[in-house]
Design an enzyme around this catalytic site. Structure first.
Site, PDB file in Angstrom:
ATOM      1  N   GLU A  95      -6.311  -5.668   7.892  1.00 61.69           N
ATOM      2  CA  GLU A  95      -5.349  -4.561   7.955  1.00 61.69           C
ATOM      3  C   GLU A  95      -5.512  -3.817   9.274  1.00 61.69           C
ATOM      4  O   GLU A  95      -6.614  -3.392   9.614  1.00 61.69           O
ATOM      5  CB  GLU A  95      -5.573  -3.593   6.790  1.00 61.69           C
ATOM      6  CG  GLU A  95      -4.537  -2.475   6.792  1.00 61.69           C
ATOM      7  CD  GLU A  95      -4.677  -1.499   5.631  1.00 61.69           C
ATOM      8  OE1 GLU A  95      -5.787  -0.988   5.410  1.00 61.69           O
ATOM      9  OE2 GLU A  95      -3.664  -1.237   4.958  1.00 61.69           O
ATOM     10  N   GLU A  97      -6.386   3.056  -4.611  1.00 63.86           N
ATOM     11  CA  GLU A  97      -5.181   2.507  -3.975  1.00 63.86           C
ATOM     12  C   GLU A  97      -5.559   2.269  -2.530  1.00 63.86           C
ATOM     13  O   GLU A  97      -5.736   3.220  -1.770  1.00 63.86           O
ATOM     14  CB  GLU A  97      -4.074   3.568  -4.094  1.00 63.86           C
ATOM     15  CG  GLU A  97      -2.700   3.030  -4.125  1.00 63.86           C
ATOM     16  CD  GLU A  97      -2.486   2.113  -5.303  1.00 63.86           C
ATOM     17  OE1 GLU A  97      -2.467   0.899  -5.068  1.00 63.86           O
ATOM     18  OE2 GLU A  97      -2.368   2.604  -6.435  1.00 63.86           O
ATOM     19  N   GLY A 123      -6.918   5.377   0.205  1.00 61.15           N
ATOM     20  CA  GLY A 123      -7.500   5.368   1.545  1.00 61.15           C
ATOM     21  C   GLY A 123      -7.906   3.966   1.938  1.00 61.15           C
ATOM     22  O   GLY A 123      -7.371   2.983   1.419  1.00 61.15           O
ATOM     23  N   GLY A 124      -8.881   3.880   2.841  1.00 60.60           N
ATOM     24  CA  GLY A 124      -9.324   2.582   3.339  1.00 60.60           C
ATOM     25  C   GLY A 124     -10.213   1.857   2.327  1.00 60.60           C
ATOM     26  O   GLY A 124     -10.802   2.473   1.433  1.00 60.60           O
ATOM     27  N   LYS A 132      -8.636  17.165  -2.450  1.00 61.27           N
ATOM     28  CA  LYS A 132      -9.158  17.099  -1.085  1.00 61.27           C
ATOM     29  C   LYS A 132      -8.229  16.240  -0.229  1.00 61.27           C
ATOM     30  O   LYS A 132      -8.168  15.021  -0.374  1.00 61.27           O
ATOM     31  CB  LYS A 132     -10.561  16.474  -1.051  1.00 61.27           C
ATOM     32  CG  LYS A 132     -11.183  16.658   0.327  1.00 61.27           C
ATOM     33  CD  LYS A 132     -12.171  15.585   0.695  1.00 61.27           C
ATOM     34  CE  LYS A 132     -11.672  14.546   1.652  1.00 61.27           C
ATOM     35  NZ  LYS A 132     -11.084  14.984   2.913  1.00 61.27           N
ATOM     36  N   CYS A 185       0.858   1.810   3.652  1.00 62.00           N
ATOM     37  CA  CYS A 185       0.035   0.767   3.027  1.00 62.00           C
ATOM     38  C   CYS A 185       0.880  -0.443   2.705  1.00 62.00           C
ATOM     39  O   CYS A 185       0.364  -1.552   2.580  1.00 62.00           O
ATOM     40  CB  CYS A 185      -0.711   1.281   1.810  1.00 62.00           C
ATOM     41  SG  CYS A 185       0.197   2.464   0.880  1.00 62.00           S
TER      42      CYS A 185
HETATM   43  O1  TXE Z   1      -9.260   6.572   5.578  1.00 63.06           O
HETATM   44  P1  TXE Z   1     -10.444   7.018   4.639  1.00 63.06           P
HETATM   45  P2  TXE Z   1      -8.964   7.036   7.083  1.00 63.06           P
HETATM   46  C1  TXE Z   1      -6.903   2.549   6.004  1.00 63.06           C
HETATM   47  C2  TXE Z   1      -6.321   2.220   7.320  1.00 63.06           C
HETATM   48  C3  TXE Z   1      -6.908   3.250   8.216  1.00 63.06           C
HETATM   49  C4  TXE Z   1      -8.285   3.366   7.640  1.00 63.06           C
HETATM   50  C5  TXE Z   1      -9.006   4.626   7.939  1.00 63.06           C
HETATM   51  O2  TXE Z   1      -6.711   0.931   7.693  1.00 63.06           O
HETATM   52  O3  TXE Z   1      -6.916   2.872   9.545  1.00 63.06           O
HETATM   53  O4  TXE Z   1      -8.080   3.254   6.249  1.00 63.06           O
HETATM   54  O5  TXE Z   1      -8.236   5.747   7.573  1.00 63.06           O
HETATM   55  C6  TXE Z   1     -11.761  10.743   2.196  1.00 63.06           C
HETATM   56  N1  TXE Z   1     -16.079  10.068  -0.463  1.00 63.06           N
HETATM   57  N2  TXE Z   1      -6.014   3.356   5.193  1.00 63.06           N
HETATM   58  O6  TXE Z   1     -10.181   7.211   7.904  1.00 63.06           O
HETATM   59  O7  TXE Z   1     -11.668   7.278   5.421  1.00 63.06           O
HETATM   60  C7  TXE Z   1     -11.135  11.140   3.512  1.00 63.06           C
HETATM   61  O8  TXE Z   1     -11.598  12.398   3.935  1.00 63.06           O
HETATM   62  C8  TXE Z   1     -14.896  10.555  -0.857  1.00 63.06           C
HETATM   63  C9  TXE Z   1      -5.139   2.622   4.391  1.00 63.06           C
HETATM   64  O9  TXE Z   1      -8.101   8.189   7.031  1.00 63.06           O
HETATM   65  O10 TXE Z   1     -10.476   6.018   3.551  1.00 63.06           O
HETATM   66  C10 TXE Z   1      -9.665  11.115   3.154  1.00 63.06           C
HETATM   67  O11 TXE Z   1      -9.310  12.278   2.417  1.00 63.06           O
HETATM   68  N3  TXE Z   1     -13.839  10.663  -0.032  1.00 63.06           N
HETATM   69  C11 TXE Z   1      -4.545   3.438   3.325  1.00 63.06           C
HETATM   70  C12 TXE Z   1      -9.581   9.890   2.252  1.00 63.06           C
HETATM   71  O12 TXE Z   1     -10.904   9.711   1.752  1.00 63.06           O
HETATM   72  C13 TXE Z   1     -13.984  10.250   1.230  1.00 63.06           C
HETATM   73  C14 TXE Z   1      -4.173   4.833   3.698  1.00 63.06           C
HETATM   74  C15 TXE Z   1      -9.138   8.620   2.965  1.00 63.06           C
HETATM   75  O13 TXE Z   1      -9.949   8.436   4.094  1.00 63.06           O
HETATM   76  C16 TXE Z   1     -15.195   9.712   1.699  1.00 63.06           C
HETATM   77  C17 TXE Z   1      -5.158   5.455   4.554  1.00 63.06           C
HETATM   78  C18 TXE Z   1     -16.264   9.622   0.784  1.00 63.06           C
HETATM   79  N4  TXE Z   1     -17.439   9.101   1.128  1.00 63.06           N
HETATM   80  C19 TXE Z   1      -6.024   4.716   5.274  1.00 63.06           C
HETATM   81  N5  TXE Z   1     -15.037   9.380   2.993  1.00 63.06           N
HETATM   82  C20 TXE Z   1      -3.385   2.713   2.703  1.00 63.06           C
HETATM   83  N6  TXE Z   1      -3.384   1.394   2.754  1.00 63.06           N
HETATM   84  O14 TXE Z   1      -2.510   3.361   2.177  1.00 63.06           O
HETATM   85  C21 TXE Z   1     -13.767   9.697   3.329  1.00 63.06           C
HETATM   86  N7  TXE Z   1     -13.132  10.243   2.269  1.00 63.06           N
END
Ligand code: TXE
Length: 496
Positions: free
Chosen positions: A385, A251, A229-230, A176, A285
């Protein structure tokens, strides 16, 4: 404006567009141009994808690992052949400059090739037995169906880090991608399809995290989840996965410091922080988000940095002369601008930037001027962050204070120190609380053959990439072979 091309889900080796689904689209964050329309997957779609992956698993796991590696080599070839095309798609959909868009694809090639080689290793151990004529060893076995959930900032590289590692170990995958880089996710899957991966081994379900992500994490047939992700989303995934006693690899974020000591090569440190903080518009990141400078060189270094950063060309990242593109989405723009406001309110001194760019060619995109704040340790902008082109600069009196400040945040992904003192450099390697430390190089610059990951809220202890990448995707089976032809008992004293 004509409507963008439509893409389906990839389930059981076929592109499918289940009827009645709503759709979402992605846009170029520099121009607003629509790029593609994608299916908002439902729990039923996830169920079908997991069913396909579970069905494909027995035959994929019994395919000799070197043969799995041959397929990965073909995947790498597809990426190599399509590097220009895919690199431009990364840039158009995510907004990183074209050199970095191509770099994203190069990282995919490097990693997929590296993992192909792992097909001829996947090593276990042999260890002596405490008994006679008994042979002990370990072998690696795949976990089963795994879910790969990825963000948008490395929209081909991060998916490949997960997918290639999972596949070489014999797992099957449901992938996904982040919704705002769904085209990149789709192109990644097309490369595996073109390389001849058997049906069902890799499946793609696009859609929202709340629906598709949760359905994947909750399904008992999914044995491992690899998530980038976040932090808050990661925590949610971890807790949900824990209910099913799943292996969850996380991560997450960073608040990565670059330390500049008074004996540093300031020219080098200047180039390092400029690239580390403003490369990929600060959305890595490992991006440098804190610059910690010794007081003796602070004024001079800051003045030179501001001049250097004000000379950066911000614009459409497809133009190869541009140094920094937009941030990736309207959400990112909003979040970064909120942090700029927070910085102002908490009394940080704006050294440069601090505003949106809206005139002329910037009008349709999410452009933010490269921003530098002078602040003190402990402010929100110095510890949270931001994930954008915003750098916090902190003055310290010596090495000890620099390390204390560097460590006093909830994250620990990357870190860097510029010094000519070899003793200090090694001390920093020992003392910086981070998964990665660079000496005289910026906080960014991962290489695929080395482990990647961090401590504290950056994750839950695992590492991606490098030879340890396979830890995430294998179970270890311990094997005892007794060739004594009699019952032998471990730990039981033998009668005299
Ligand atoms: O991340 P999300 P977003 C941080 C960074 C950024 C913030 C938001 O601060 O501004 O996160 O980014 C999926 N169950 N980083 O909104 O929401 C989502 O669809 C399972 C830092 O893009 O964490 C996407 O595929 N999955 C980071 C993935 O998770 C879920 C890099 C990441 O989305 C979900 C990215 C759920 N309940 C963002 N909800 C780094 N440090 O590398 C969402 N997703």
């Amino acid at each position: 404006m004509s409507s963008p091309p439509s893409y389906g889900l990839f389930i059981d080796g076929k592109w499918v567009e289940p009827p009645g689904r709503s759709r979402f689209s992605t846009q170029n964050p520099a121009t607003g141009e629509p790029l593609g329309s994608f299916v908002s997957g439902t729990p039923e779609d996830v169920d079908r994808a997991i069913t396909a992956a579970a069905r494909a698993f027995p035959s994929w796991r019994s395919t000799p690992a070197p043969h799995r590696g041959e397929i990965l080599l073909r995947v790498a070839e597809v990426f190599r052949r399509r590097k220009d095309e895919y690199g431009a798609i990364v840039t158009r959909e995510m907004g990183k400059v074209i050199a970095e868009g191509r770099g994203d694809v190069q990282e995919s090639i490097d990693f997929v090739e590296y993992m192909a080689g792992e097909g001829r290793r996947l090593a276990g151990e042999t260890v002596p037995s405490e008994l006679h004529q008994k042979f002990c060893l370990t072998v690696r076995q795949p976990k089963g169906v795994v879910a790969c959930i990825t963000p948008w900032n490395f929209p081909t590289a991060i998916p490949n880090w997960k997918i290639a590692a999972a596949l070489i170990c014999g797992n099957t995958v449901v992938f996904k991608p982040a919704s705002n880089t769904a085209l990149c996710g789709t192109k990644v899957v097309e490369a595996y399809e073109e390389a001849g991966l058997p049906k069902g081994v890799l499946n793609l379900v696009t859609g929202s995290g709340g629906v598709v992500g949760n359905a994947l994490v909750d399904d008992p047939r999914v044995r491992a989840i690899s998530f980038t992700g976040g932090v808050e989303t990661g925590r949610e995934v971890y807790v949900r996965g824990a209910r099913g006693l799943k292996m969850v690899h996380l991560e997450l974020g960073g608040k990565n410091p670059q330390i500049v000591l008074d004996d540093a090569d300031l020219n080098l440190a200047l180039e390092g922080v400029t690239f580390g903080a403003f490369g990929t518009s600060g959305q890595r990141c490992t991006a440098t988000s804190r610059l910690i400078v010794h007081e003796k060189v602070y004024d001079e270094f800051l003045a030179r940095l501001v001049k250097r950063v004000e000379g950066l060309k911000v614009g459409d990242p497809i133009d190869p002369t541009v140094d920094m593109g937009p941030v990736a989405s309207a959400d990112q723009e909003k979040k970064v601008l909120e942090y700029i406001e927070i910085g102002r309110h908490e009394g940080a001194k704006l050294a440069t930037g601090g505003h949106r760019l809206t005139e002329g060619a910037y009008a349709k995109g999410h452009f933010i001027a490269p921003t530098i704040f002078e602040t003190r340790h402990g402010t929100r902008i110095s510890v949270e962050e931001i994930f954008g082109p915003v750098l916090s600069v902190l003055k310290v009196k010596d090495y000890a204070e620099a390390v204390k400040v560097a460590n006093d945040v909830p994250y620990g992904l990357s870190s860097s120190i510029y010094t000519r003192d070899v003793n200090r450099a090694f001390q920093a390697v020992e003392e910086l609380e981070a998964g990665i430390t660079y000496i005289n190089a910026p906080t960014i610059g991962a290489e695929v053959q080395l482990p990647f990951g961090g401590v504290k809220n950056t994750g839950n202890g695992g590492r991606e990439a490098g030879s340890v990448a396979i830890e995430e995707f294998t179970e270890i089976k311990t094997v005892f072979i007794d060739f004594s032809a009699r019952l032998q008992k471990a730990q039981i004293d033998l009668a005299e």
